[in-house]
Design an enzyme around this catalytic site. Structure first.
Site, PDB file in Angstrom:
ATOM      1  CE  LYS A  65       4.407   7.254 -12.002  1.00  0.00           C
ATOM      2  NZ  LYS A  65       3.740   6.143 -12.749  1.00  0.00           N
ATOM      3  CB  SER A  94       0.948  -2.597  -4.648  1.00  0.00           C
ATOM      4  OG  SER A  94       2.242  -2.106  -4.944  1.00  0.00           O
ATOM      5  CB  THR A  95       1.053  -3.366   0.700  1.00  0.00           C
ATOM      6  OG1 THR A  95      -0.305  -2.987   1.007  1.00  0.00           O
ATOM      7  CG2 THR A  95       1.836  -3.430   2.003  1.00  0.00           C
ATOM      8  N   GLY A 100       4.377   0.762  -1.765  1.00  0.00           N
ATOM      9  CA  GLY A 100       4.274   1.714  -0.650  1.00  0.00           C
ATOM     10  C   GLY A 100       5.472   1.616   0.279  1.00  0.00           C
ATOM     11  CD  GLU A 150      -6.500   4.060  -0.408  1.00  0.00           C
ATOM     12  OE1 GLU A 150      -6.479   2.861  -0.022  1.00  0.00           O
ATOM     13  OE2 GLU A 150      -7.032   4.432  -1.451  1.00  0.00           O
ATOM     14  CB  CYS A 189      -7.955   0.163  -2.444  1.00  0.00           C
ATOM     15  SG  CYS A 189      -8.982   1.607  -2.195  1.00  0.00           S
ATOM     16  CD  GLU A 243      -5.009  -5.009  -2.960  1.00  0.00           C
ATOM     17  OE1 GLU A 243      -3.872  -4.613  -3.261  1.00  0.00           O
ATOM     18  OE2 GLU A 243      -5.913  -4.246  -2.580  1.00  0.00           O
TER      19      GLU A 243
HETATM   20  P1  NAI Z   1       1.969  -0.246  -8.011  1.00  0.00           P
HETATM   21  O1  NAI Z   1       1.687   0.064  -6.591  1.00  0.00           O
HETATM   22  O2  NAI Z   1       3.356  -0.703  -8.315  1.00  0.00           O
HETATM   23  O3  NAI Z   1       1.670   1.061  -8.906  1.00  0.00           O
HETATM   24  C1  NAI Z   1       0.957   2.178  -8.470  1.00  0.00           C
HETATM   25  C2  NAI Z   1       1.671   3.460  -8.881  1.00  0.00           C
HETATM   26  O4  NAI Z   1       2.980   3.497  -8.306  1.00  0.00           O
HETATM   27  C3  NAI Z   1       1.889   3.614 -10.389  1.00  0.00           C
HETATM   28  O5  NAI Z   1       1.736   4.967 -10.747  1.00  0.00           O
HETATM   29  C4  NAI Z   1       3.343   3.205 -10.558  1.00  0.00           C
HETATM   30  O6  NAI Z   1       3.956   3.762 -11.700  1.00  0.00           O
HETATM   31  C5  NAI Z   1       3.958   3.758  -9.295  1.00  0.00           C
HETATM   32  N1  NAI Z   1       5.219   3.112  -8.890  1.00  0.00           N
HETATM   33  C6  NAI Z   1       5.584   1.812  -9.058  1.00  0.00           C
HETATM   34  N2  NAI Z   1       6.794   1.600  -8.543  1.00  0.00           N
HETATM   35  C7  NAI Z   1       7.231   2.779  -8.030  1.00  0.00           C
HETATM   36  C8  NAI Z   1       8.417   3.197  -7.343  1.00  0.00           C
HETATM   37  N3  NAI Z   1       9.411   2.356  -7.087  1.00  0.00           N
HETATM   38  N4  NAI Z   1       8.508   4.483  -6.953  1.00  0.00           N
HETATM   39  C9  NAI Z   1       7.500   5.342  -7.179  1.00  0.00           C
HETATM   40  N5  NAI Z   1       6.365   5.013  -7.823  1.00  0.00           N
HETATM   41  C10 NAI Z   1       6.219   3.741  -8.247  1.00  0.00           C
HETATM   42  O7  NAI Z   1       0.884  -1.295  -8.476  1.00  0.00           O
HETATM   43  P2  NAI Z   1       0.845  -2.244  -9.782  1.00  0.00           P
HETATM   44  O8  NAI Z   1       2.184  -2.892  -9.949  1.00  0.00           O
HETATM   45  O9  NAI Z   1       0.316  -1.491 -10.926  1.00  0.00           O
HETATM   46  O10 NAI Z   1      -0.253  -3.347  -9.365  1.00  0.00           O
HETATM   47  C11 NAI Z   1       0.114  -4.511  -8.659  1.00  0.00           C
HETATM   48  C12 NAI Z   1      -0.860  -4.812  -7.544  1.00  0.00           C
HETATM   49  O11 NAI Z   1      -0.901  -3.732  -6.642  1.00  0.00           O
HETATM   50  C13 NAI Z   1      -2.316  -5.012  -7.946  1.00  0.00           C
HETATM   51  O12 NAI Z   1      -2.571  -6.302  -8.353  1.00  0.00           O
HETATM   52  C14 NAI Z   1      -3.016  -4.701  -6.651  1.00  0.00           C
HETATM   53  O13 NAI Z   1      -3.041  -5.810  -5.800  1.00  0.00           O
HETATM   54  C15 NAI Z   1      -2.168  -3.643  -6.032  1.00  0.00           C
HETATM   55  N6  NAI Z   1      -2.745  -2.305  -6.270  1.00  0.00           N
HETATM   56  C16 NAI Z   1      -3.501  -1.772  -5.286  1.00  0.00           C
HETATM   57  C17 NAI Z   1      -4.120  -0.561  -5.460  1.00  0.00           C
HETATM   58  C18 NAI Z   1      -4.968   0.019  -4.403  1.00  0.00           C
HETATM   59  O14 NAI Z   1      -5.638   1.015  -4.615  1.00  0.00           O
HETATM   60  N7  NAI Z   1      -4.982  -0.557  -3.231  1.00  0.00           N
HETATM   61  C19 NAI Z   1      -4.005   0.172  -6.723  1.00  0.00           C
HETATM   62  C20 NAI Z   1      -3.146  -0.465  -7.705  1.00  0.00           C
HETATM   63  C21 NAI Z   1      -2.563  -1.662  -7.466  1.00  0.00           C
END
Ligand code: NAI
Ligand code: MG
Length: 509
Positions: free
Chosen positions: A198, A252-253, A256, A273, A307, A408
């Protein structure tokens, strides 16, 4: 900074854009491209212009269910897990070749979708993805168990085997969409699992190309399925699905933690991760000609949307002014612009939401008493007025407790702190003063101090005098504390897609 010659064939851009505008990208389920069952699509935005340039199928629970059932059927049939490992490796290697053969199309798509400089999309996206596939293809023939001598009376033959965990849900973010999707897939497939991927809603397009290439490489139908859609619908349906055995998540944490809760239903295995707030420590004796560019690109690379980004600088006060001047010099000289412009060194942030988040953190830092050393504003880019560009930013007068220092940001924003004495315990305690523990960089000419710091820092990754590039598929990647659970990459990464079975054979006749 000098740049290698552009390896991407940009002459295909007009036809690529035309094709993207002409038809929505579809889901890839059981070897076929299909629309979402609801018929819904969502807009895909070019972050360099703020304009819609493509559509993607909005998969939801019904589509996830179909994809999971296809992956389940294929897993249970043994057509993938039971295939001789050398043949599995061969198909994975074929996919790596196909990815390279389509490198220009993938890199351009990644740049249109995410905004990253084309060179980064090429080397950090396409080439890193094919290398990851080749590396993990090698594991297919090397995943083995151990033999044991039980302490029971009598004679036994006892061993373990490692078996694939089953159906994997892979959920990836938008910062390196292609390579992250491929990495999850490669590790799962090497272990013999099947997968439903996904991608993030911000960047669904490069993974759609992956579907085409998977079909061409000769994987059995249903071994790899791709469902684009939103986190709250498609993502949530995947993590709750009772036929999924494991979730591998990067993001995001906050999300996660939600995923951990959602996985309790059937006690899915979960690897995470997550975010970081990684320290960069520059001692007085550091080689500043190395430390300064590393520190700068460690936070400005991919506009800080990494990250492992080094977002908290700890610099010895005797070299503070020189280091800050050096980093600010790089910040000011970096060419910010559309990733398609070959001169661009830093592209836009991925979305208007991310732009609002990053600028919000800068404002909160200023409100809490921080100062701007350089940057801090929207970057104006000629011809790209609607883009989400931000200046590379260095904050001073930052201290623990400020939101921008604790959380972050995921943008090109560096917080700076100084230290006055070289007591390693004090420096390490400052670096460890965070909920995260993903990455850390130490710069010193004193190898004793470098290695002692590596021991004292609580994080999953540490580099001394520069990491030398992006993640290596052979090196475990992941975090201590709230940066995650488990590791990706390396032996640990593949083994996280296996279950251990202990077999005892009683030889006492
Ligand atoms: P997010 O963690 O919500 O999204 C990442 C993935 O998770 C996307 O594919 C999203 O569709 C999916 N997702 C979101 N909610 C979900 C749920 N309830 N169940 C299953 N899957 C779900 O991150 P977002 O909102 O795009 O970004 C927000 C912040 O998160 C960023 O500003 C950053 O700080 C952090 N982030 C950190 C990353 C890393 O690699 N450490 C990568 C992306 C975001
Ligand atoms: Mg996008």
């Amino acid at each position: 900074m000098s740049m290698p010659p552009m390896p991407v064939d940009t002459s295909i851009l007009p036809s690529l854009k035309e094709d993207l505008a002409a038809r929505p990208r579809q889901l890839f389920i059981n070897g076929e491209f299909v629309d979402a069952q609801s018929g819904e699509t969502f807009d895909v935005i070019d972050p360099a212009t703020g304009k819609v340039f493509a559509q993607s199928a909005a998969g939801d629970a019904a589509d996830v269910d179909a994809a999971v059932k296809a992956a389940r059927k294929r897993f249970d049939s043994g057509a993938w897990s039971g295939m001789p490992p050398a043949r599995r490796a061969r198909i994975m290697t074929k996919l790596a070749d196909l990815i390279e053969a389509n490198a220009s199309r993938i890199a351009l798509t990644e740049t249109l979708d995410n905004g990253m400089p084309l060179m980064m999309g090429y080397f950090g996206g396409v080439m890193a993805a094919s290398e990851t596939l080749r590396y993990n293809a090698g594991w297919a023939t090397k995943i083995n168990g151990e033999t044991f001598t039980p302490s029971h009376p009598g004679e036994f033959h006892a061993y373990t085997s490692r078996e694939p965990v089953g159906v994997v849900g892979g959920i990836v973010p938008w910062n390196f969409p292609f390579v992250m999707g491929v990495a999850k897939m490669a590790q799962a497939l090497a272990a013999g699992c099947t997968i439903v991927l996904k991608p993030a809603e911000q960047t669904p397009l490069s993974t759609a190309i992956l579907g085409e290439l998977v079909a061409e490489a000769g994987f059995p139908e249903g071994a790899v399925n791709i469902v684009t859609g939103f986190g709250k619908t498609a993502g949530a349906a995947l993590v709750e699905h009772p036929l999924v055995d494991k979730i591998s998540f990067t993001g995001s944490t906050v999300t996660g933690k939600q995923i951990v809760h959602a996985c309790t239903g059937n006690l899915k295995r979960v690897t995470l991760e997550l975010g970081g707030k990684s320290p960069v420590i520059i001692f007085a004796d550091a080689d500043l000609s190395k430390a300064i560019p590393s520190a700068a690109m460690g936070i400005f690379g991919n506009a800080g949307q990494v990250c492992a980004a080094g977002s908290r600088l700890f610099v010895h006060e005797s070299v503070r002014d020189e280091v800050l001047a050096g980093i600010a010099g790089i910040a000011k000289s970096l060419k910010v612009g559309s990733g398609l412009d070959p001169a661009t060194q830093m592209g836009p942030l991925v979305s208007d939401a991310q732009f609002a988040r990053v600028t919000g953190y800068i404002e909160s830092a200023l409100a809490e008493g921080a100062s701007i050393h350089t940057g801090g504003e929207k970057a104006s880019v000629e011809g790209s007025e609607g883009g989400y560009f931000i200046q590379p930013t260095v904050l001073t007068d930052t201290r623990p407790g400020m939101k921008a220092v604790e959380e972050e940001i995921f943008g090109p924003v560096l917080s700076t702190m100084t230290f006055g004495d070289d007591d390693l315990e004090t420096v390490a305690a400052a670096a460890n003063n965070t909920q995260y523990g993903l990455n850390a960089s130490v710069f010193t000419r004193n190898i004793y101090n470098g290695l002692k710091m590596a021991k004292r820092i609580r994080s999953g990754m540490v580099n001394i005098n520069g990491a030398g590039g992006g993640p290596d598929p052979a090196m475990p990647l992941g975090g201590f504390k709230q940066s995650g659970w488990g590791r990706e990459n390396g032996r640990a990464g593949v083994e996280a897609f296996t279950e251990i079975k202990s077999v005892t054979v009683n030889l006492n006749e």
